[in-house]
Motif scaffolding. Structure first.
Motif, PDB file in Angstrom:
ATOM      1  N   LEU A 199       0.905  -1.168   0.060  1.00 41.14           N
ATOM      2  CA  LEU A 199      -0.129   0.001  -0.016  1.00 41.14           C
ATOM      3  C   LEU A 199       0.559   1.228  -0.019  1.00 41.14           C
ATOM      4  O   LEU A 199       0.473   2.219  -0.481  1.00 41.14           O
ATOM      5  N   THR A 200       1.989   1.276   0.902  1.00 38.46           N
ATOM      6  CA  THR A 200       2.485   2.531   0.955  1.00 38.46           C
ATOM      7  C   THR A 200       3.514   2.821  -0.284  1.00 38.46           C
ATOM      8  O   THR A 200       3.744   3.711  -0.895  1.00 38.46           O
ATOM      9  N   ALA A 201       3.983   1.563  -0.921  1.00 35.43           N
ATOM     10  CA  ALA A 201       4.647   1.807  -2.073  1.00 35.43           C
ATOM     11  C   ALA A 201       3.525   2.180  -3.287  1.00 35.43           C
ATOM     12  O   ALA A 201       3.933   3.277  -3.947  1.00 35.43           O
ATOM     13  N   ALA A 202       2.664   1.738  -3.153  1.00 32.21           N
ATOM     14  CA  ALA A 202       1.496   2.070  -4.366  1.00 32.21           C
ATOM     15  C   ALA A 202       1.135   3.773  -4.109  1.00 32.21           C
ATOM     16  O   ALA A 202       0.978   4.394  -5.114  1.00 32.21           O
ATOM     17  N   ALA A 203       1.132   4.065  -2.908  1.00 31.19           N
ATOM     18  CA  ALA A 203       0.720   5.459  -2.571  1.00 31.19           C
ATOM     19  C   ALA A 203       1.825   6.395  -3.007  1.00 31.19           C
ATOM     20  O   ALA A 203       1.764   7.384  -3.636  1.00 31.19           O
ATOM     21  N   PHE A 204       3.200   5.848  -2.741  1.00 25.95           N
ATOM     22  CA  PHE A 204       4.246   6.555  -3.220  1.00 25.95           C
ATOM     23  C   PHE A 204       4.299   7.035  -4.802  1.00 25.95           C
ATOM     24  O   PHE A 204       4.578   8.044  -5.117  1.00 25.95           O
ATOM     25  N   THR A 239      -7.387   7.334   2.565  1.00 21.59           N
ATOM     26  CA  THR A 239      -7.416   7.087   3.982  1.00 21.59           C
ATOM     27  C   THR A 239      -8.255   6.067   4.469  1.00 21.59           C
ATOM     28  O   THR A 239      -8.050   5.212   5.353  1.00 21.59           O
ATOM     29  N   ALA A 240      -9.492   5.812   3.568  1.00 23.23           N
ATOM     30  CA  ALA A 240     -10.359   4.771   3.911  1.00 23.23           C
ATOM     31  C   ALA A 240      -9.768   3.526   3.873  1.00 23.23           C
ATOM     32  O   ALA A 240     -10.139   2.661   4.593  1.00 23.23           O
ATOM     33  N   VAL A 241      -9.043   3.285   2.726  1.00 24.40           N
ATOM     34  CA  VAL A 241      -8.165   1.849   2.770  1.00 24.40           C
ATOM     35  C   VAL A 241      -7.300   1.786   4.043  1.00 24.40           C
ATOM     36  O   VAL A 241      -7.242   0.708   4.460  1.00 24.40           O
ATOM     37  N   SER A 242      -6.624   2.809   4.490  1.00 21.13           N
ATOM     38  CA  SER A 242      -6.050   2.634   5.683  1.00 21.13           C
ATOM     39  C   SER A 242      -6.645   1.981   6.771  1.00 21.13           C
ATOM     40  O   SER A 242      -6.561   1.483   7.567  1.00 21.13           O
TER      41      SER A 242
END
Lengths: 408, 289, 322
Positions: C167-172, C219-222
């Motif tokens: 997720l973090t990589a995708a967000a980045f 943020t929903a995914v979070s």
């Protein structure tokens, strides 16, 4: 800082990866390492520190009783659910063989999940949410009442109270904190009142309030306006103090203030702050048996280690925390091993009859729950929480209605 | 729902609201002039409350006598805080100011925890648990006195801003930063002065509040939020607005607690804040900027 | 390859193989860091890119968590479907708040207070919603967690680590692309000077709403991750303003508006917090509150002396771009 953590992690991992990553050193260890997680700071700091005393006297007392060596590893979860989880991970990493904690249901739940995941036994000292032993966990055990148990015991003690004092109150106003615990109790009481038809009173109004509220004027006004005979209260410490004061200010003197099972009114801070006003308040809670031999032992140990503290204020917290560690030590003695699976199986076979808290022997049912833990009717008399019921454990007679009762 | 019940509740709400109003007054003055989002406002009041409990424990000093020393002490504290720490942040973006005050708030709350522990503290004055009886209405003595103190302090502040030269100068800085500078006012000094005044205000509010509520370190954030709600509802830059907002919130919460669920009291205040922000952002008595 | 590229590749490899040499505790800390990094990045879209200070972001975490959690709890519907409900609800909330704010001309501090008010309102509201567990909380049933059950998102901590890493990589990557797109330029314009942008014909309302929508969706995914990782939800905790502040600490310390800032900030803060606890324990200063005082002081120092966050200063030293 990052680099140091990194190196530590590498070193730790090096050691851990030599053995099976999901269990600790299996050798015939001489010492049982008990990880105790409590809210020693934050909102519930006082209670956590109270429980901690039970943990600190445990090694010496248990060495004498059972002849086993235990080491207490303490951690503070700061009254926080997240921290509870990471502390649990931490303690297990550092070699805890069994976990004990945590007083608050949410905090207990998060550490229980870690314990179950890692296959480390977890003995719950105090936490009432029924969900804890309804998850089908194999490693979580609870030696404390569930909220429905507390309610059942608490209400039946109320019935006994009326019988013992020859009073017949017809109405009660029910006030409760609006948090995890308060809600669970409210649900329990709603259900139980329907079944316990022999109780002479009806609940005429239910008022829930925010546990963090500083001003309970409206709530007390409403309660007073209900003209109920007595106040049924599920509270915590700070709000109990505010409520009692507000009742005086609003000149509301019901027959009594009775808790069917909640902290607050038997705690030291309550009587210290309110002085005489704290008297006659009643809490029906799991309590220690003043006549039990183990109680006397614990009392002596407390007096030695914490001379300024009185057992009657900390009895519940110290007692259950001590008993939880006792369960772990007793299982260790029988299992003769610190292997977590073996320990868990041994805990399942627990049958401790010589205990400190009121009620039947410590035996876990299939869900890991102890049944038959008793409650006592504890009334503040001369600013000391005193057991007044059941008669077999009583140190004084109950006073109900309280002096100053004015039929509104 | 008898009239007595409602009357009692409204009266209590009114008096509590006046004390809230005083607390918000301090924020209104600070926010209105210096335009800094003081997210440590509630924490400052908590410190004042603790100071009063200490004075009470040491010398049995009734909170009302503690008012002058507390106000003086906090004036100095506020002045220094603004001059030393906050001044460079006036031109910085809002989130920076906010984070600064959050950091200050965190330090304050936990320093209090270190110093005093988590137990609740209070003052137990003789008249603490007494009430006046007027017909069927019971008026809590301590609450009444606290409300009177709040009104007194507010009046003093109002007079200061209306009738003194310094007060006028501060108002000038608030109205027109550039203009004030042009006229030769040392704006930075007036900002510090204002922060000091706002802090003194908060200290007096603390003296009053300690009669109503037990103090714990965690009290701060709750009051900070409340102060902001009141200031916005009442209107930025309007002192009567802050008092009025306080009373409004005090009474509204009391009534909401009575008519709806007591545990949903605060929901009402936040709902009110949302409505005011949307439909009348300058607040009830504020000027449209 | 540029210096930045090499650095990024090295970091990615490190994170990918981290579990191989990290103990379970370090893994749980890393998961926590990545969680805050991801959520901080999501917040960063609204603040760093579009310049709207949201102090009530816990609202989206909470709504997302409860949406997916409730579906699982009441109907046994797995998180992959729950995810969509969470996103839809959060975007709806975000758009409503955005609409109300932007149409009525609310910005800056007032917008921040509006977001706080919505989060608090929701918190107290959820406390009274019995279907969602009320203040008693919602406990998701936890099954035996040795096997990787992707359909229900249940498994060992390793699975969660890789999920949040992904997720973090995708967000980045997503944010990197966004910044280079048309949206990125419009956002920069709006952030620098909204009125000028409007004067140039930019439909500021539309682009601000887009930022809000993307931010709330992320943020929903979070929130969904949170629900299935922690398995217990309490309104008091998940909607609390302290959570909102926790979310923004990472990006603010790391560097608002930058790509790497939220990640660096989250790492620094979590390790700092942990490090301070360890250091204090070693020194024997186990007094409640002392850790947070240190924490606050560090925060203060960073805000005072590194106003743009740590990353811009660090990256300049390292000679990298963003």
């Amino acid at each position: 800082m990052k680099r140091r953590q990194f190196n530590k992690a590498v070193a730790a991992a090096g050691v851990v990866s030599l053995a099976n990553p999901f269990s600790i050193v299996r050798a015939q260890a001489q010492k049982l390492r008990v990880g105790v997680i409590l809210p020693r700071s934050g909102v519930q700091g006082q209670i956590g520190q109270s429980c901690q005393m039970g943990a600190e006297i445990a090694p010496a007392v248990i060495k004498e009783m059972l002849g086993v060596d235990i080491e207490i590893m303490s951690a503070d979860n700061e009254s926080n659910v997240d921290t509870s989880r990471t502390r649990a991970e931490r303690l297990i990493q550092e070699g805890a063989h069994v976990l004990v904690g945590a007083f608050d249901s949410g905090q207990t739940m998060s550490m229980a999940q870690v314990a179950e995941q890692r296959g480390i036994p977890h003995v719950v000292n105090i936490a009432a949410a029924p969900a804890l032993t309804e998850q089908g966990y194999k490693f979580v055990f609870r030696n404390f009442q569930t909220a429905p148990d507390i309610v059942r015991e608490g209400l039946s003690l109320i019935g006994e109270l009326f019988q013992a004092t020859n009073t017949v109150p017809r109405s009660a106003v029910f006030m409760h904190v609006n948090d995890t615990f308060g809600q669970a109790m409210a649900k329990g009481i709603g259900g139980a009142m329907q079944r316990l038809t022999q109780l002479p009173f009806k609940i005429v109004d239910t008022i829930s309030y925010d546990p963090a509220a500083k001003d309970l004027t409206v709530e007390v006004s409403k309660a007073k306006a209900s003209n109920a005979d007595f106040l049924l209260l599920v509270c915590r410490l700070n709000d109990a103090i505010i409520l009692r004061r507000e009742m005086v200010k609003q000149r509301w003197n019901p027959m009594g203030i009775v808790s069917p099972g909640s902290p607050g009114m038997y705690e030291e801070q309550f009587t210290k702050t309110l002085g005489k006003l704290a008297d006659y308040c009643i809490s029906n809670v799991p309590w220690y048996n003043a006549n039990a031999p183990l109680t006397k032992v614990v009392e002596k140990a407390m007096a030695k280690r914490f001379p300024k503290e009185k057992l009657h204020f900390h009895g519940l917290n110290v007692g259950f925390t001590f008993e939880a560690i006792l369960v772990a030590a007793d299982a260790f003695k029988r299992a003769r091993s610190t292997d977590p699976k073996t320990l868990a199986d041994a805990i399942r076979q627990t049958n401790i009859t010589s205990k400190m808290m009121l009620g039947g022997p410590i035996r876990f049912n299939a869900k890991g729950q102890v049944e038959g833990i008793g409650s006592a009717c504890v009334q503040n008399l001369n600013q000391v929480p005193t057991v007044v019921l059941p008669a077999s454990a009583a140190k004084a007679k109950p006073v109900f209605p309280m002096p100053g009762y004015k039929k509104a | 729902m008898s009239f007595d019940l409602v009357a009692n509740v409204v009266v209590a709400g009114l008096f509590t609201g006046l004390v809230y109003g005083l607390m918000a007054l301090g924020l209104s003055v600070i926010f209105g002039v210096v335009r800094v989002v003081n997210f440590a406002h509630g924490e400052m009041m908590t410190i004042a409350m603790y100071a009063v409990t200490v004075l009470f424990a040491a010398w049995k000093l009734d909170p009302f006598f503690a008012v002058l020393p507390a106000a003086a002490g906090f004036f100095v504290f506020g002045y220094l805080l603004q001059a030393g720490l906050i001044n460079p942040f006036i031109t910085r973006p809002e989130h920076s100011q906010f984070m600064l005050m959050v950091a200050v708030a965190i330090i304050m709350v936990n320093a209090l925890l270190l110093a005093f522990g988590p137990d609740a503290r209070n003052v137990q004055v003789d008249y603490q648990l007494e009430s006046f009886e007027i017909g069927k209405i019971l008026i809590d003595k301590a609450r009444l006195y606290a409300a009177l103190a709040a009104v007194g302090a507010a009046a003093a502040l109002f007079a200061f801003f209306r009738f003194t030269l310094t007060g006028k100068a501060i108002r000038a800085c608030a109205d027109n930063y550039l203009g004030a500078k042009v006229v030769g006012l040392n704006v930075k000094r007036y900002y510090a002065l204002t922060f000091g005044l706002g802090s003194a205000c908060v200290a007096v509010a603390g003296c009053a509040m300690v009669l109503l509520v037990d103090v714990t370190p965690a009290l701060g954030p709750y009051y900070t939020l409340l102060a902001f709600v009141i200031v916005i509802v009442g209107g930025l830059g309007s002192m009567t607005g802050a008092l009025l907002g306080g009373v409004l919130i005090g009474v509204a919460e009391a009534l909401a607690g009575l008519l709806i669920a007591p545990s949903a009291k605060s929901m009402f205040s936040f709902g009110l804040l949302i409505l005011v922000l949307l439909f009348r952002p300058q607040g009830l008595l504020g000027r449209k900027s | 390859m540029t210096r930045a590229g090499i650095g990024l590749a090295a970091l990615s490899l490190l994170l990918l193989f981290f579990p191989a040499f990290a103990g379970p505790y370090a893994l749980s800390v890393a998961t926590l860091i990545l969680f805050f990094a991801y959520t901080g990045q999501a917040w960063n879209v609204m603040m760093g890119f579009a310049g709207q200070l949201s102090l009530g972001h816990s609202l989206y975490v909470g709504v997302g968590a409860y949406a997916a959690g409730a579906l699982f709890f009441h109907y046994g519907i797995g998180p992959w479907l729950g995810l969509w409900l969470a996103i839809v609800l959060c975007v709806a909330f975000g758009l409503v708040i955005g609409f109300l704010a932007f149409r009525f001309g609310i910005s800056g501090v007032y917008f921040a207070l509006l977001t706080i008010a919505f989060a608090e309102f929701t918190r107290i509201g959820f406390d009274h919603l019995d279907w969602l567990g009320g203040p008693g909380g919602m406990f998701l049933k936890v099954a035996q967690r040795d096997a990787w059950d992707l359909a229900n998102f249940r498994g060992p901590p390793l699975m969660y680590y890789y999920a949040i890493l992904l997720l973090t990589a995708a967000a980045f990557a997503g944010c990197w692309l966004l910044l280079r797109s048309k949206a990125g330029y419009y956002w920069q314009a709006i952030r620098e000077d909204e009125q000028a942008a409007q004067a140039l014909g930019v439909n500021t309302f539309r682009w601000k709403m887009l930022a809000v929508a993307i931010s709330s969706a992320m943020t929903a995914v979070s929130g969904v991750f949170f629900a299935f990782y922690y398995n217990n939800l309490f309104p008091e905790q998940i909607f609390h303003i302290s959570r909102s502040i926790e979310i923004i600490l990472g990006p603010v310390i790391g560097g608002i508006g930058t790509l790497f800032g939220p990640i660096l900030g989250a790492a620094v803060l979590t390790l700092l917090s942990d490090g301070i606890t360890e250091a204090l324990a070693a020194l024997g200063w186990e007094i409640p509150g002392i850790k947070q005082v240190f924490y606050g002081v560090v925060l203060l120092l960073v805000v005072m002396f590194l106003p743009h966050g740590i990353w811009p200063a660090v990256s300049r030293k390292m000679g990298i771009g963003r």
